[in-house]
Design a protein around this motif. Structure first.
Motif, PDB file in Angstrom:
ATOM      1  N   ASP A 171      -4.194  -0.448  -2.401  1.00  0.00           N
ATOM      2  CA  ASP A 171      -4.069   0.588  -0.837  1.00  0.00           C
ATOM      3  C   ASP A 171      -5.809   1.242  -0.651  1.00  0.00           C
ATOM      4  OD1 ASP A 171      -2.035  -0.095   0.112  1.00  0.00           O
ATOM      5  OD2 ASP A 171      -1.140   2.029   0.456  1.00  0.00           O
ATOM      6  N   VAL A 172      -5.972   1.282   0.510  1.00  0.00           N
ATOM      7  CA  VAL A 172      -7.299   1.551   0.235  1.00  0.00           C
ATOM      8  C   VAL A 172      -7.611   3.328   0.717  1.00  0.00           C
ATOM      9  CG1 VAL A 172     -10.126   2.045   1.165  1.00  0.00           C
ATOM     10  CG2 VAL A 172      -8.572  -0.795  -0.177  1.00  0.00           C
ATOM     11  N   ILE A 173      -7.807   4.247   0.173  1.00  0.00           N
ATOM     12  CA  ILE A 173      -8.089   5.576   0.997  1.00  0.00           C
ATOM     13  C   ILE A 173      -9.036   6.033   1.577  1.00  0.00           C
ATOM     14  CG2 ILE A 173      -8.287   8.224   0.984  1.00  0.00           C
ATOM     15  CD1 ILE A 173      -6.482   8.055  -1.553  1.00  0.00           C
ATOM     16  N   ILE A 174      -9.321   5.918   3.201  1.00  0.00           N
ATOM     17  CA  ILE A 174     -10.642   5.661   4.193  1.00  0.00           C
ATOM     18  C   ILE A 174     -10.992   7.338   4.368  1.00  0.00           C
ATOM     19  CG2 ILE A 174     -10.579   3.496   4.842  1.00  0.00           C
ATOM     20  CD1 ILE A 174      -9.113   4.344   7.249  1.00  0.00           C
ATOM     21  N   ALA A 175     -10.319   8.192   4.567  1.00  0.00           N
ATOM     22  CA  ALA A 175     -10.773   9.386   4.953  1.00  0.00           C
ATOM     23  C   ALA A 175      -9.319  10.748   4.474  1.00  0.00           C
ATOM     24  CB  ALA A 175     -10.086  10.094   6.434  1.00  0.00           C
ATOM     25  N   VAL A 176     -10.351  11.728   4.494  1.00  0.00           N
ATOM     26  CA  VAL A 176      -9.285  12.635   3.548  1.00  0.00           C
ATOM     27  C   VAL A 176      -9.306  14.124   4.768  1.00  0.00           C
ATOM     28  CG1 VAL A 176      -8.501  14.859   2.180  1.00  0.00           C
ATOM     29  CG2 VAL A 176      -9.136  12.321   1.302  1.00  0.00           C
ATOM     30  N   ARG A 195     -17.025   0.579  -1.095  1.00  0.00           N
ATOM     31  CA  ARG A 195     -17.873   0.364   0.780  1.00  0.00           C
ATOM     32  C   ARG A 195     -16.921   1.347   1.810  1.00  0.00           C
ATOM     33  NH1 ARG A 195     -20.374  -4.395   2.702  1.00  0.00           N
ATOM     34  NH2 ARG A 195     -21.329  -4.878   0.764  1.00  0.00           N
ATOM     35  N   ASN A 196     -15.938   0.762   1.502  1.00  0.00           N
ATOM     36  CA  ASN A 196     -15.221   1.503   2.645  1.00  0.00           C
ATOM     37  C   ASN A 196     -14.197   2.671   2.373  1.00  0.00           C
ATOM     38  OD1 ASN A 196     -16.004  -0.391   5.090  1.00  0.00           O
ATOM     39  ND2 ASN A 196     -14.289  -2.237   3.866  1.00  0.00           N
ATOM     40  N   GLY A 197     -14.389   3.021   1.173  1.00  0.00           N
ATOM     41  CA  GLY A 197     -13.940   3.913   0.896  1.00  0.00           C
ATOM     42  C   GLY A 197     -12.979   4.365  -0.443  1.00  0.00           C
ATOM     43  N   VAL A 198     -11.667   4.561  -1.294  1.00  0.00           N
ATOM     44  CA  VAL A 198     -11.669   4.103  -2.163  1.00  0.00           C
ATOM     45  C   VAL A 198     -10.284   3.394  -2.326  1.00  0.00           C
ATOM     46  CG1 VAL A 198     -12.490   6.465  -3.176  1.00  0.00           C
ATOM     47  CG2 VAL A 198     -10.343   6.872  -2.256  1.00  0.00           C
ATOM     48  N   LYS A 199     -10.150   2.688  -3.465  1.00  0.00           N
ATOM     49  CA  LYS A 199      -9.081   1.371  -3.994  1.00  0.00           C
ATOM     50  C   LYS A 199      -8.154   2.717  -4.597  1.00  0.00           C
ATOM     51  CE  LYS A 199      -7.669  -3.069  -4.106  1.00  0.00           C
ATOM     52  NZ  LYS A 199      -8.671  -3.805  -3.612  1.00  0.00           N
ATOM     53  N   VAL A 200      -6.651   2.721  -4.266  1.00  0.00           N
ATOM     54  CA  VAL A 200      -5.767   2.988  -5.183  1.00  0.00           C
ATOM     55  C   VAL A 200      -5.621   2.066  -6.070  1.00  0.00           C
ATOM     56  CG1 VAL A 200      -3.514   3.947  -5.478  1.00  0.00           C
ATOM     57  CG2 VAL A 200      -5.214   4.800  -2.968  1.00  0.00           C
ATOM     58  N   ALA A 201      -6.155   2.834  -7.898  1.00  0.00           N
ATOM     59  CA  ALA A 201      -5.627   1.614  -8.907  1.00  0.00           C
ATOM     60  C   ALA A 201      -4.006   1.763  -9.292  1.00  0.00           C
ATOM     61  CB  ALA A 201      -6.392   1.999 -10.026  1.00  0.00           C
ATOM     62  N   GLU A 202      -3.555   2.993  -9.244  1.00  0.00           N
ATOM     63  CA  GLU A 202      -2.314   3.574  -9.583  1.00  0.00           C
ATOM     64  C   GLU A 202      -2.129   4.252  -9.149  1.00  0.00           C
ATOM     65  OE1 GLU A 202      -0.100   2.071 -14.120  1.00  0.00           O
ATOM     66  OE2 GLU A 202      -2.607   3.498 -14.001  1.00  0.00           O
ATOM     67  N   VAL A 203      -0.682   5.286  -9.469  1.00  0.00           N
ATOM     68  CA  VAL A 203      -0.197   5.923  -8.501  1.00  0.00           C
ATOM     69  C   VAL A 203       1.015   6.374  -9.359  1.00  0.00           C
ATOM     70  CG1 VAL A 203       1.813   7.118  -6.689  1.00  0.00           C
ATOM     71  CG2 VAL A 203      -0.172   4.971  -5.541  1.00  0.00           C
ATOM     72  N   ILE A 204       0.695   7.448  -9.787  1.00  0.00           N
ATOM     73  CA  ILE A 204       1.272   8.589 -10.976  1.00  0.00           C
ATOM     74  C   ILE A 204       2.527   8.848 -10.601  1.00  0.00           C
ATOM     75  CG2 ILE A 204       1.442   9.920 -12.839  1.00  0.00           C
ATOM     76  CD1 ILE A 204      -1.116   7.928 -13.103  1.00  0.00           C
ATOM     77  N   PRO A 205       3.971   8.123 -11.454  1.00  0.00           N
ATOM     78  CA  PRO A 205       5.286   8.336 -11.181  1.00  0.00           C
ATOM     79  C   PRO A 205       5.613  10.094 -11.034  1.00  0.00           C
ATOM     80  CG  PRO A 205       5.300   7.799 -13.079  1.00  0.00           C
ATOM     81  CD  PRO A 205       3.562   7.490 -12.625  1.00  0.00           C
ATOM     82  N   ASN A 206       6.349  10.451  -9.836  1.00  0.00           N
ATOM     83  CA  ASN A 206       7.261  11.913 -10.028  1.00  0.00           C
ATOM     84  C   ASN A 206       5.868  13.083  -9.254  1.00  0.00           C
ATOM     85  OD1 ASN A 206       8.943  11.891 -10.488  1.00  0.00           O
ATOM     86  ND2 ASN A 206       8.481  11.339 -13.327  1.00  0.00           N
ATOM     87  N   THR A 207       4.842  12.590  -8.938  1.00  0.00           N
ATOM     88  CA  THR A 207       3.690  13.021  -8.347  1.00  0.00           C
ATOM     89  C   THR A 207       3.726  12.786  -6.510  1.00  0.00           C
ATOM     90  OG1 THR A 207       2.354  11.490  -7.695  1.00  0.00           O
ATOM     91  CG2 THR A 207       1.549  12.728 -10.542  1.00  0.00           C
ATOM     92  N   PRO A 208       2.821  13.995  -5.909  1.00  0.00           N
ATOM     93  CA  PRO A 208       3.035  13.895  -4.601  1.00  0.00           C
ATOM     94  C   PRO A 208       3.346  12.631  -4.353  1.00  0.00           C
ATOM     95  CG  PRO A 208       2.198  15.970  -5.215  1.00  0.00           C
ATOM     96  CD  PRO A 208       2.457  16.001  -6.428  1.00  0.00           C
ATOM     97  N   ALA A 209       1.900  11.789  -4.473  1.00  0.00           N
ATOM     98  CA  ALA A 209       1.393  10.657  -3.513  1.00  0.00           C
ATOM     99  C   ALA A 209       2.427   9.461  -3.482  1.00  0.00           C
ATOM    100  CB  ALA A 209      -0.189  10.126  -4.873  1.00  0.00           C
ATOM    101  N   ALA A 210       3.675   9.783  -5.456  1.00  0.00           N
ATOM    102  CA  ALA A 210       4.796   9.302  -5.655  1.00  0.00           C
ATOM    103  C   ALA A 210       5.670   9.358  -4.652  1.00  0.00           C
ATOM    104  CB  ALA A 210       5.036   9.399  -7.023  1.00  0.00           C
ATOM    105  N   ASP A 211       5.410  10.223  -3.705  1.00  0.00           N
ATOM    106  CA  ASP A 211       6.650  10.416  -3.016  1.00  0.00           C
ATOM    107  C   ASP A 211       6.490   9.803  -1.163  1.00  0.00           C
ATOM    108  OD1 ASP A 211       8.396  12.124  -4.274  1.00  0.00           O
ATOM    109  OD2 ASP A 211       7.729  13.772  -3.289  1.00  0.00           O
ATOM    110  N   THR A 212       5.181   9.336  -1.188  1.00  0.00           N
ATOM    111  CA  THR A 212       5.353   8.206  -0.103  1.00  0.00           C
ATOM    112  C   THR A 212       5.008   7.390  -0.544  1.00  0.00           C
ATOM    113  OG1 THR A 212       2.658   8.155  -0.329  1.00  0.00           O
ATOM    114  CG2 THR A 212       3.166  10.414   0.459  1.00  0.00           C
TER     115      THR A 212
END
Length: 268
Positions: A58-63, A35-52
């Motif tokens: 976590d729930v991403i609410i805005a881009v 309802r409030n956004g998108v929920k992160v199920a997995e962060v793929i290793p060695n990708t940009p998101a993995a450097d954060t």
């Protein structure tokens, strides 16, 4: 139920159906819509998101300031995907904290792994370790294999049969512009952009300390860097020369006291 959600989110965001390869600019997360956004199920290793410090749960609410609340998965995918190497601001909720981080998209490719080639390389082995497969497949490709999928789900450890596999590949990191320092991006920002014009950049700081302002265009290219070595807590303004800078949308990032924030702004 969890298995169905996991399979659907992988097919929707990262794992594209086995019938076709897919390449796109992305940050490297698997998600499903809530309802409030998108929920992160997995962060793929060695990708940009993995450097954060974005992590599963976590729930991403805005881009880039666009809310994902009440949207569908296709809309949310469109916001997260886009031009390779272009920075985007991701606002997410982790525990009780709401934070923002600036991430550069990388080229991500999802494709079938050739079972015949894998089996030939492993000889008579019908099963093998997922880490061994990643090492083998990366050596055979110009891209780095960062995850192996089996029936739409990531294989992170143990063994897996060679048939019916997909791989998630990413371009090698040195082919991309430098990313924001990973130790900074997860902290709650201590700086807020207040104004952006052809003559000045204004920002507010929670505490005194050096501030570095970077202005990037829509292609992720650095246009200007401003520095305030003795910035004070509260409202600050730095002048800058925008004479040769065209009108348009820019990403203004502020690094201050170990935090890193970014915001889109329009230059008229």
């Amino acid at each position: 139920m969890k298995r169905l959600i996991k399979a659907s989110l992988l097919a929707a965001l990262v794992a594209a159906p086995a019938m076709a390869d897919e390449a796109f600019g992305g940050i490297g997360v698997t998600i499903y819509q809530i309802r409030n956004g998108v929920k992160v199920a997995e962060v793929i290793p060695n990708t940009p998101a993995a450097d954060t410090k974005i992590q599963a749960g976590d729930v991403i609410i805005a881009v880039d300031g666009v809310s994902l609340k009440g949207q569908n998965i296709e809309f949310s995918k469109e916001q997260l995907r886009g031009q390779v190497n272009k920075p985007l601001e991701v606002t997410f909720v982790s525990g009780a904290d709401t934070m923002s981080t600036v991430i550069r998209r990388a080229q991500i490719t999802v494709k079938d792994l050739e079972s015949e080639g894998v089996e030939a390389w492993y000889g008579d082995k019908t099963e093998f370790n997922a880490q061994e497969l990643e090492t083998y497949a990366s050596a055979k490709s110009e891209k780095q294999l960062v995850a192996v999928l089996k029936h739409g789900q990531r294989v992170s450890e143990g063994t897996v049969n060679a048939a019916g596999l997909n791989g998630i590949y990413i371009e090698k990191a040195d082919e991309f512009a430098p990313k924001a320092p990973s130790q900074n991006v997860a902290k709650v920002s201590s700086a807020t952009l207040k104004g952006f014009s052809r003559k000045a950049v204004s920002f507010e700081l929670k505490s005194a300390g050096p501030a570095i302002i970077t202005i990037m265009n829509a292609d992720g290219e650095q246009v200007a860097t401003l520095r305030a070595d003795n910035a004070q807590a509260g409202f600050n303004t730095l002048g800058w020369n925008s004479e040769n800078v065209p009108s348009g949308r820019y990403m203004v990032t502020i690094e201050h006291n170990g935090t890193f924030s970014g915001k889109n702004a329009v230059l008229k």
